[in-house]
Scaffold this motif. Structure first.
Motif, short mmCIF file in Angstrom:
data_model
loop_
_atom_site.label_atom_id
_atom_site.label_comp_id
_atom_site.label_asym_id
_atom_site.label_seq_id
_atom_site.Cartn_x
_atom_site.Cartn_y
_atom_site.Cartn_z
N ARG A 282 2.92 -9.56 1.93
CA ARG A 282 2.05 -8.54 2.50
C ARG A 282 1.20 -7.88 1.41
O ARG A 282 1.64 -7.74 0.27
CB ARG A 282 2.87 -7.48 3.22
CG ARG A 282 3.59 -8.01 4.45
CD ARG A 282 4.35 -6.91 5.14
NE ARG A 282 5.08 -7.41 6.30
CZ ARG A 282 5.84 -6.66 7.07
NH1 ARG A 282 6.00 -5.37 6.78
NH2 ARG A 282 6.45 -7.18 8.12
N PRO A 283 -0.01 -7.45 1.76
CA PRO A 283 -0.86 -6.77 0.78
C PRO A 283 -0.20 -5.55 0.14
O PRO A 283 -0.44 -5.25 -1.03
CB PRO A 283 -2.09 -6.36 1.60
CG PRO A 283 -2.14 -7.37 2.71
CD PRO A 283 -0.70 -7.66 3.04
N GLN A 284 0.66 -4.86 0.91
CA GLN A 284 1.32 -3.66 0.36
C GLN A 284 2.16 -4.01 -0.86
O GLN A 284 2.23 -3.22 -1.81
CB GLN A 284 2.20 -3.00 1.43
CG GLN A 284 1.43 -2.37 2.57
CD GLN A 284 1.11 -3.34 3.67
OE1 GLN A 284 1.16 -4.55 3.46
NE2 GLN A 284 0.77 -2.82 4.85
N ARG A 285 2.79 -5.17 -0.83
CA ARG A 285 3.60 -5.61 -1.97
C ARG A 285 2.72 -5.80 -3.21
O ARG A 285 3.07 -5.39 -4.31
CB ARG A 285 4.31 -6.92 -1.59
CG ARG A 285 4.84 -7.73 -2.77
CD ARG A 285 6.05 -7.12 -3.41
NE ARG A 285 6.46 -7.87 -4.58
CZ ARG A 285 7.43 -7.53 -5.38
NH1 ARG A 285 8.11 -6.42 -5.16
NH2 ARG A 285 7.75 -8.27 -6.43
N LEU A 286 1.55 -6.40 -3.01
CA LEU A 286 0.63 -6.63 -4.12
C LEU A 286 0.04 -5.32 -4.63
O LEU A 286 -0.19 -5.16 -5.83
CB LEU A 286 -0.48 -7.59 -3.68
CG LEU A 286 -0.01 -9.00 -3.33
CD1 LEU A 286 -1.12 -9.80 -2.67
CD2 LEU A 286 0.50 -9.72 -4.58
N GLN A 287 -0.20 -4.38 -3.72
CA GLN A 287 -0.70 -3.06 -4.13
C GLN A 287 0.32 -2.35 -5.01
O GLN A 287 -0.03 -1.71 -6.01
CB GLN A 287 -1.04 -2.22 -2.90
CG GLN A 287 -2.28 -2.72 -2.15
CD GLN A 287 -2.48 -2.02 -0.82
OE1 GLN A 287 -1.52 -1.58 -0.18
NE2 GLN A 287 -3.73 -1.91 -0.40
N GLN A 288 1.61 -2.45 -4.63
CA GLN A 288 2.66 -1.84 -5.45
C GLN A 288 2.73 -2.50 -6.82
O GLN A 288 2.90 -1.82 -7.84
CB GLN A 288 4.01 -1.97 -4.72
CG GLN A 288 4.11 -1.15 -3.45
CD GLN A 288 5.28 -1.55 -2.57
OE1 GLN A 288 5.83 -2.65 -2.73
NE2 GLN A 288 5.67 -0.69 -1.64
N LEU A 289 2.59 -3.82 -6.84
CA LEU A 289 2.63 -4.55 -8.11
C LEU A 289 1.45 -4.17 -9.00
O LEU A 289 1.62 -3.93 -10.20
CB LEU A 289 2.64 -6.06 -7.84
CG LEU A 289 2.66 -6.99 -9.05
CD1 LEU A 289 3.79 -6.65 -10.00
CD2 LEU A 289 2.77 -8.44 -8.58
N LEU A 290 0.27 -4.07 -8.40
CA LEU A 290 -0.92 -3.69 -9.18
C LEU A 290 -0.78 -2.27 -9.72
O LEU A 290 -1.12 -2.00 -10.88
CB LEU A 290 -2.16 -3.81 -8.30
CG LEU A 290 -3.50 -3.53 -8.99
CD1 LEU A 290 -3.72 -4.47 -10.17
CD2 LEU A 290 -4.65 -3.64 -7.99
#
Length: 324
Positions: A282-290
Motif C-alpha cells: 500500500r502507498p501508506q507503507r511507502l510513505q512511512q518508509l520515505l
C-alpha cells in the motif's frame, strides 16, 4: 547541425564539451560560443539568427540551445524560421540542440532535423538493464581513452549501475591507476566502492519489510566506506519512484507514459518493473518508509553515527506490517 537528447546528463554534457573543443578556437571561444536556454522567450529565434553569422577570428561558431523546443513544442512560426534557416547555415557554423526528452517523431520540425542533423541519443540505462549499463561503461571508457578487460567492464557496470556521474569519477581514478595499461578486474575491485546493486538490495529488503536483512546489507556498505548520505539519497530516490507508481496505480491510472511523466522517469518501461515490485504494498507503507528516510537524513547531518542512525530510524519499520 547536431541534435543530442537523453537523460544521461553526464554523457550528454561530455559530448557537448567534446563538440565545442573540436570546432572552437580557444582564443576566440568567448566570441564564437553562444549558450541559450530554449525555455526563455525568443531564445530559439535568436539561435536561428546567430548561427547564420560568420565566426570571428579563428575556428568556427557554435550556438547551443539547451532545453530545445524544436522537437517538442515547435509552433508554426518557429517551424517556418527553422525551415528557412537550415539551408543558410554556413559550413563553419554549428547549431546544437539538446534536450532530456526524445524528439517527438510526429512533428514536422523533428522530421526536418532528422534529415539535416546528426542525432545522438544519451539515454540513462534503467536500474534493471544490466546490458545497457555495460554499454554505458563501454562508451564512457572509450571516450576517456581507456582499454578495459571484459571482466573489468562487467565489474564496473555492476558497481555504478545507472549512475553516469559516478561512472565518470570512477573512470578518472582508473585512468590514473592504470597508467596507459588495460584496466583489470583487480583494479576495479581495489578502487571502486560498494556496488549500487547492494544499495538497491537494501531498498528491496525494506520494501518487503525485511529490516534485519536491510541492516546487514547497510553494515556491509558502511564497512566498504560507502558514504552514509549517498546510501540514504539512493534509497530516497528508489522509494520515491515506488511511491509515485503506487499512488497513481491506486488512483486508477493505467497509462505508463502518464505515470512516467509525473514521476520524472525518462523511460516509461521502468513503470512496469516498479509496478511488479510494489504489487501488494500500500502507498501508506511507502510513505512511512520515505518519512523514515528523510528523518534519517536529518540525523546523519546532525552528526549521528551512521550505523546508529540507520538502526534508530529503520528498526521501527519492522513493527509496521507490509500491507499496512
Amino acid at each position: 547541425m547536431h541534435v543530442y537528447w537523453g537523460d544521461d546528463t553526464t554523457a550528454l554534457e561530455h559530448a557537448v564539451a567534446a563538440l565545442a573543443q573540436k570546432v572552437l578556437d580557444p582564443a576566440w571561444e568567448s566570441f564564437n560560443l553562444q549558450r541559450l536556454d530554449g525555455r526563455q522567450e525568443d531564445a530559439a529565434t535568436l539561435a536561428l539568427t546567430t548561427v547564420r553569422m560568420a565566426p570571428f577570428g579563428g575556428g568556427e561558431r557554435l550556438v547551443h540551445v539547451a532545453n530545445s523546443p524544436f522537437c517538442e513544442r515547435c509552433p508554426p512560426e518557429l517551424l517556418v524560421a527553422l525551415t528557412a534557416t537550415l539551408p543558410r547555415i554556413p559550413p563553419n557554423c554549428h547549431l546544437l540542440l539538446t534536450s532530456v526528452n526524445k524528439p517527438d517523431g510526429r512533428l514536422k520540425s523533428t522530421k526536418l532535423l532528422q534529415k539535416a542533423a546528426t542525432v545522438q541519443a544519451f539515454p540513462r540505462p534503467a536500474v534493471w538493464d544490466s546490458r545497457g549499463q555495460r554499454q554505458m561503461v563501454q562508451r564512457a571508457a572509450k571516450a576517456a581513452g581507456l582499454t578495459m578487460e571484459p571482466v573489468a567492464e562487467a565489474a564496473l557496470a555492476e558497481a555504478v549501475g545507472s549512475d553516469s556521474g559516478r561512472l565518470a569519477g570512477e573512470l578518472e581514478k582508473l585512468h590514473l591507476y592504470s597508467d596507459g595499461k588495460p584496466v583489470t578486474a583487480a583494479a576495479v575491485a581495489a578502487l571502486v566502492g560498494a556496488t549500487s546493486q547492494t544499495s538497491l538490495q537494501v531498498g528491496e529488503a525494506l520494501l518487503h519489510n525485511q529490516v534485519p536483512t536491510a541492516l546487514h546489507l547497510l553494515d556491509e556498505l558502511l564497512r566498504a566506506n560507502e558514504p552514509a548520505l549517498r546510501i540514504q539519497a539512493s534509497l530516497v530516490s528508489q522509494v520515491r519512484g515506488w511511491l509515485w507508481v503506487a499512488l497513481m496505480t491506486a488512483a486508477g491510472e493505467k497509462d505508463a507514459q502518464a505515470i512516467a511523466k509525473a514521476a520524472g522517469f525518462g523511460n516509461p518501461k521502468r513503470v512496469y518493473v516498479l509496478q511488479r515490485q510494489v504489487r501488494g504494498c500500500r502507498p501508506q507503507r511507502l510513505q512511512q518508509l520515505l518519512a523514515a528516510l528523510l528523518e534519517l537524513e536529518w540525523a546523519l547531518k546532525q552528526g549521528t553515527a551512521p550505523r546508529q542512525a540507520f538502526r534508530e530510524h529503520l528498526l521501527p519499520l519492522a513493527q509496521v506490517r507490509q500491507g499496512g
